[in-house]
Enzyme design. Structure first.
Site, PDB file in Angstrom:
ATOM      1  N   GLY A  14       5.372  -1.227  12.228  1.00 49.50           N
ATOM      2  CA  GLY A  14       4.214  -0.545  11.656  1.00 49.50           C
ATOM      3  C   GLY A  14       3.142  -1.546  11.261  1.00 49.50           C
ATOM      4  O   GLY A  14       3.297  -2.277  10.279  1.00 49.50           O
ATOM      5  N   LYS A 183       6.530   4.933  -9.729  1.00 51.82           N
ATOM      6  CA  LYS A 183       5.398   4.998  -8.798  1.00 51.82           C
ATOM      7  C   LYS A 183       5.149   6.430  -8.334  1.00 51.82           C
ATOM      8  O   LYS A 183       3.997   6.880  -8.275  1.00 51.82           O
ATOM      9  CB  LYS A 183       5.650   4.090  -7.596  1.00 51.82           C
ATOM     10  CG  LYS A 183       4.447   4.031  -6.652  1.00 51.82           C
ATOM     11  CD  LYS A 183       4.584   2.967  -5.592  1.00 51.82           C
ATOM     12  CE  LYS A 183       3.332   2.908  -4.739  1.00 51.82           C
ATOM     13  NZ  LYS A 183       3.391   1.861  -3.702  1.00 51.82           N
ATOM     14  N   ASN A 191      -2.742  11.334  -6.270  1.00 53.53           N
ATOM     15  CA  ASN A 191      -2.968  11.564  -4.844  1.00 53.53           C
ATOM     16  C   ASN A 191      -3.400  12.987  -4.486  1.00 53.53           C
ATOM     17  O   ASN A 191      -4.419  13.168  -3.804  1.00 53.53           O
ATOM     18  CB  ASN A 191      -1.731  11.147  -4.044  1.00 53.53           C
ATOM     19  CG  ASN A 191      -1.541   9.639  -4.012  1.00 53.53           C
ATOM     20  OD1 ASN A 191      -2.046   8.935  -4.866  1.00 53.53           O
ATOM     21  ND2 ASN A 191      -0.810   9.150  -3.034  1.00 53.53           N
ATOM     22  N   ASN A 201     -10.537   7.701  -7.126  1.00 54.02           N
ATOM     23  CA  ASN A 201      -9.592   7.810  -8.241  1.00 54.02           C
ATOM     24  C   ASN A 201     -10.297   7.940  -9.593  1.00 54.02           C
ATOM     25  O   ASN A 201      -9.880   8.706 -10.460  1.00 54.02           O
ATOM     26  CB  ASN A 201      -8.669   6.593  -8.274  1.00 54.02           C
ATOM     27  CG  ASN A 201      -7.725   6.543  -7.085  1.00 54.02           C
ATOM     28  OD1 ASN A 201      -7.737   7.432  -6.230  1.00 54.02           O
ATOM     29  ND2 ASN A 201      -6.898   5.510  -7.019  1.00 54.02           N
ATOM     30  N   SER A 253      -4.381   7.097  -0.741  1.00 55.57           N
ATOM     31  CA  SER A 253      -3.914   7.227   0.652  1.00 55.57           C
ATOM     32  C   SER A 253      -3.920   8.693   1.087  1.00 55.57           C
ATOM     33  O   SER A 253      -4.241   9.000   2.242  1.00 55.57           O
ATOM     34  CB  SER A 253      -2.517   6.638   0.792  1.00 55.57           C
ATOM     35  OG  SER A 253      -1.608   7.286  -0.080  1.00 55.57           O
TER      36      SER A 253
END
Length: 303
Positions: A14, A183, A191, A201, A253
Site C-alpha cells: 500500500g 484512537k 471523522n 476538523n 480521512s
C-alpha cells in the site's frame, strides 16, 4: 542475530500517504525497502517533501519473498483482499505490521498468521500523498507499536528501534488494544461529523457541535469500559477537543473519502463500536445515527 535489528528488508503493501512516508524514512535510515501495490509497475519513484526522488522496486516477488518485515498500510476495508493473496509468499519468520484506522479488519485473519510475529502500529504523523511522485510530511507525531500475538512480543523492542532510527519517536505498548480504542474513540467523534458537514476538523469546535460530541463521548466511553479498557467520559471529551484544536486545519480521512467518492472506513470505526455495543446491550443512538448517515452518503457516491 536479530533480522529486525540488522539488514532489515522491508516490503510495504500500500503506497498511500503513510506507506509512502514510512518507505522514504526507512530507506533514508539505510533499510532495503520495496513496495507492493495493486498496479503492475516494477518500480516507483517517490520524493519526500523537497528531497531527491528515491526509486523503489515495486511488485517484485523476489523482494516480497525475502522480506523480514511486511508493513500493511492499506485501508481497513482493503486488508483482506490485498493481504491474503500474498500471505503464502512470505517466509515463515517474516514479521507483519498492520497500520490503518479502525478495528476489526485484522482479528478475523489473525489465526492464519500464526507462523508470523504480528504487530499493529498507530501513528499521529501527518502525511499527504501530493501526487504519484511526492509525499509530504505534514505533521510531526509519534508511532505506537504493539504485539497482536505471542511471537511478536519477542521482536517488539527491535521493531520499535527500527522505527525510532527512521522516524522518531516510536514507542512499544504491549497493551496495544488500549491505544487502538483511544484512537477509535476520537475518530468516532471527528471523522463522521467532518464528512457529513464537509468541513475541516476545527469547525467542529462550534458550541452546538460540541454538545453532539459530548453525547458521542458518553456512548463511546460506556462501550470501551464494557470491553474492559480504560475510558473516562469527561477525559475523552477533553481529549477530543484538544485534537480538534491541534488538527484544526486538517481534513479527516473520512471527509476526504466522501469528498472523492471513495469507500470510507466507517464499518471499522463507528461500525466496530456499534458491533461491540450490541454485544454488551449498550444503546448508542447518536453514533448509530452518524453511521447510518455516512452509509447513505456512500450509497449516493456509488450511483
Amino acid at each position: 542475530m536479530n533480522t529486525l535489528e540488522y539488514g532489515l528488508n522491508i516490503c510495504i503493501l500500500g503506497a498511500g500517504a503513510i506507506g509512502s512516508l514510512w518507505a522514504c524514512y526507512l530507506n533514508n535510515a539505510g533499510r532495503t525497502v520495496s513496495l507492493w501495490t495493486r498496479g503492475s509497475e516494477s518500480s516507483l519513484s517517490l520524493s519526500l517533501d523537497d528531497q531527491p526522488a528515491i526509486l523503489f522496486p515495486c511488485n517484485q516477488e523476489s523482494q516480497l519473498a525475502n522480506a523480514d518485515l511486511l508493513i500493511v498500510t492499506v485501508k481497513a476495508w482493503q486488508v483482506q483482499s490485498a493481504f491474503k493473496p500474498i500471505l503464502s509468499q512470505l517466509k515463515a519468520d517474516c514479521s507483519i505490521l498492520f497500520s490503518h484506522n479502525g478495528m476489526g479488519a485484522v482479528e478475523t485473519i489473525l489465526p492464519q498468521m500464526s507462523e508470523h510475529p504480528v504487530f499493529f502500529a498507530t501513528t499521529t504523523h501527518g502525511a499527504l500523498r501530493k501526487n504519484q511522485q511526492q509525499v509530504l510530511h505534514t505533521g510531526q507525531g509519534q508511532t505506537i507499536i504493539g504485539p497482536l500475538n505471542d511471537k511478536a512480543e519477542v521482536e517488539l523492542g527491535s521493531l520499535v528501534q527500527a522505527f525510532n532510527l527512521a522516524l522518531p519517536p516510536a514507542h512499544a505498548d504491549s497493551n496495544i488494544y488500549q491505544a487502538l480504542w483511544n484512537k477509535i474513540a476520537i475518530n468516532c467523534c471527528i471523522n463522521p461529523l467532518t464528512a457529513l458537514r464537509d468541513c475541516r476538523n476545527g469547525e467542529l469546535a462550534a458550541k452546538d457541535t460540541l454538545e453532539i460530541i459530548e453525547t458521542l463521548c458518553s456512548e463511546i466511553s460506556a462501550v470501551i469500559t464494557a470491553e474492559g479498557f480504560s475510558c473516562n467520559n469527561a477525559e475523552l471529551f477533553a481529549r477530543t477537543k484538544q485534537v480538534i484544536e491541534a488538527t484544526s486545519k486538517n481534513f479527516s480521512s473520512m471527509h476526504q473519502d466522501i469528498h472523492h467518492n471513495r469507500p470510507t472506513e466507517i464499518n471499522y470505526i463507528t461500525g466496530y463500536l456499534l458491533e461491540r455495543a450490541r454485544a454488551h446491550n449498550i444503546d448508542t443512538p447518536m453514533n448509530k445515527n452518524l453511521f447510518e448517515q455516512i452509509k447513505q452518503k456512500e450509497a449516493q457516491n456509488d450511483h
